[in-house]
Enzyme design. Structure first.
Site, PDB file in Angstrom:
ATOM      1  N   SER A  24       0.813  -1.218   0.000  1.00 30.00           N
ATOM      2  CA  SER A  24       0.000   0.000   0.000  1.00 30.00           C
ATOM      3  C   SER A  24       0.847   1.268   0.000  1.00 30.00           C
ATOM      4  O   SER A  24       2.013   1.260   0.406  1.00 30.00           O
ATOM      5  CB  SER A  24      -0.900   0.025   1.233  1.00 30.00           C
ATOM      6  OG  SER A  24      -1.655  -1.153   1.334  1.00 30.00           O
TER       7      SER A  24
HETATM    8  N1  SAH Z   1      -0.361  -4.684   4.128  1.00 30.49           N
HETATM    9  C1  SAH Z   1       0.238  -5.092   2.881  1.00 30.49           C
HETATM   10  C2  SAH Z   1      -0.668  -4.771   1.710  1.00 30.49           C
HETATM   11  C3  SAH Z   1      -1.046  -6.003   1.052  1.00 30.49           C
HETATM   12  S1  SAH Z   1      -2.295  -5.906  -0.199  1.00 30.49           S
HETATM   13  C4  SAH Z   1       1.607  -4.492   2.728  1.00 30.49           C
HETATM   14  O1  SAH Z   1       1.956  -3.604   3.506  1.00 30.49           O
HETATM   15  O2  SAH Z   1       2.362  -4.928   1.868  1.00 30.49           O
HETATM   16  C5  SAH Z   1      -3.545  -6.958   0.500  1.00 30.49           C
HETATM   17  C6  SAH Z   1      -3.139  -8.360   0.842  1.00 30.49           C
HETATM   18  O3  SAH Z   1      -4.296  -9.015   1.340  1.00 30.49           O
HETATM   19  C7  SAH Z   1      -2.661  -9.196  -0.350  1.00 30.49           C
HETATM   20  O4  SAH Z   1      -1.391  -9.715  -0.063  1.00 30.49           O
HETATM   21  C8  SAH Z   1      -3.719 -10.313  -0.438  1.00 30.49           C
HETATM   22  O5  SAH Z   1      -3.178 -11.554  -0.854  1.00 30.49           O
HETATM   23  C9  SAH Z   1      -4.242 -10.382   0.990  1.00 30.49           C
HETATM   24  N2  SAH Z   1      -5.567 -10.978   1.152  1.00 30.49           N
HETATM   25  C10 SAH Z   1      -6.652 -10.856   0.357  1.00 30.49           C
HETATM   26  N3  SAH Z   1      -7.679 -11.544   0.857  1.00 30.49           N
HETATM   27  C11 SAH Z   1      -7.249 -12.121   2.025  1.00 30.49           C
HETATM   28  C12 SAH Z   1      -7.873 -12.964   3.014  1.00 30.49           C
HETATM   29  N4  SAH Z   1      -9.135 -13.360   2.914  1.00 30.49           N
HETATM   30  N5  SAH Z   1      -7.125 -13.344   4.083  1.00 30.49           N
HETATM   31  C13 SAH Z   1      -5.831 -12.960   4.210  1.00 30.49           C
HETATM   32  N6  SAH Z   1      -5.193 -12.176   3.300  1.00 30.49           N
HETATM   33  C14 SAH Z   1      -5.895 -11.754   2.227  1.00 30.49           C
END
Ligand code: SAH
Length: 231
Positions: free
Chosen positions: A84
């Site tokens: 993000s």
């Molecule tokens: N906080 C992260 C942003 C990741 S983007 C960072 O700082 O890099 C959102 C993430 O949520 C992705 O990696 C995606 O695979 C994960 N995601 C989506 N649905 C999910 C679920 N049901 N349970 C766990 N993770 C999930």
């Protein structure tokens, strides 16, 4: 106030150069929340900005794009996922109002960058990531950087992580169509849930939901955001 120029071209990839990038990023975030046209995004506390100035974001992005790590925008981390925008990481963290006595659940570990930011401010962080290789990579990076108060698990975080509940804070970093009821249940009275809500092609709304000590929930709409969908 003028922001120092970006260092393109003369970045030698040293820790010193990355530290200078971090200082510029903090200045950029501070500046974007101080625009005086009345439309500036919500400000972030000095405490959270200090953490953004400390956590080595370049360690959480693919090696080929390390020198871009401190731009105030999202970046690809592989598996179709993104890390993000730093301002959004700072804002979501600030909305939780954490302290070292608290236990936090993160849903969507991704690269682990947001996890590290949480770990600087909370007592304990539990984080779930549905893409197993990302969970593994994040756990590895966080361990290398010495974050001993973090546990990452591969799995569906929409059901929460009941074994460690209740949580003082829950942070969801992917957009849900609706707030998952399991997450509300796992919130301690007085605790806060920060979550982007909305469909894939809609403007999503960043919400903060507080579980009242006296019972019930209070919802606050913070600002429009854009996230990958919760699966
Ligand atoms: N906080 C992260 C942003 C990741 S983007 C960072 O700082 O890099 C959102 C993430 O949520 C992705 O990696 C995606 O695979 C994960 N995601 C989506 N649905 C999910 C679920 N049901 N349970 C766990 N993770 C999930």
């Amino acid at each position: 106030m003028q922001e120092p120029p970006p260092q393109s071209g003369c970045h030698d990839g040293s820790e010193q150069a990355f530290a200078a990038d971090r200082a510029r990023l903090v200045a950029a975030i501070r500046r974007m929340t101080q625009d005086e046209d009345g439309f500036a995004p919500r400000a972030v506390s000095a405490q959270v900005l200090a953490v953004i100035g400390k956590v080595p974001r370049h360690r959480f992005v693919p090696r080929e794009i390390r020198i871009e790590a401190y731009g105030n925008h999202p970046l690809p981390i592989g598996h179709g996922q993104t890390i993000s925008q730093p301002y959004i990481v700072a804002l979501m963290t600030d909305l939780l109002q954490l302290d070292k006595r608290q236990r936090v659940l993160e849903v969507g570990t991704g690269s682990g960058y947001q996890t590290a930011v949480l770990a600087e401010l909370a007592g304990t962080v539990f984080s779930m990531e549905v893409v197993a290789p990302l969970a593994e990579m994040a756990a590895h990076t966080l361990h290398e950087l010495g974050y001993g108060n973090v546990t990452v698990q591969a799995g569906d975080g929409a059901q929460g992580w009941p074994e460690h509940a209740p949580y003082d804070g829950i942070l969801v970093t992917a957009a849900a169509e609706e707030v998952p009821p399991a997450l509300l249940q796992q919130l301690r009275p007085g605790g806060r849930l920060v979550i982007p809500v909305g469909g894939r092609f809609e403007v999503q709304r960043l919400l903060r939901i507080t579980r009242r000590e006296a019972g019930g929930f209070e919802r606050e709409y913070i600002e429009p955001v854009r996230f990958v969908p919760l699966v």
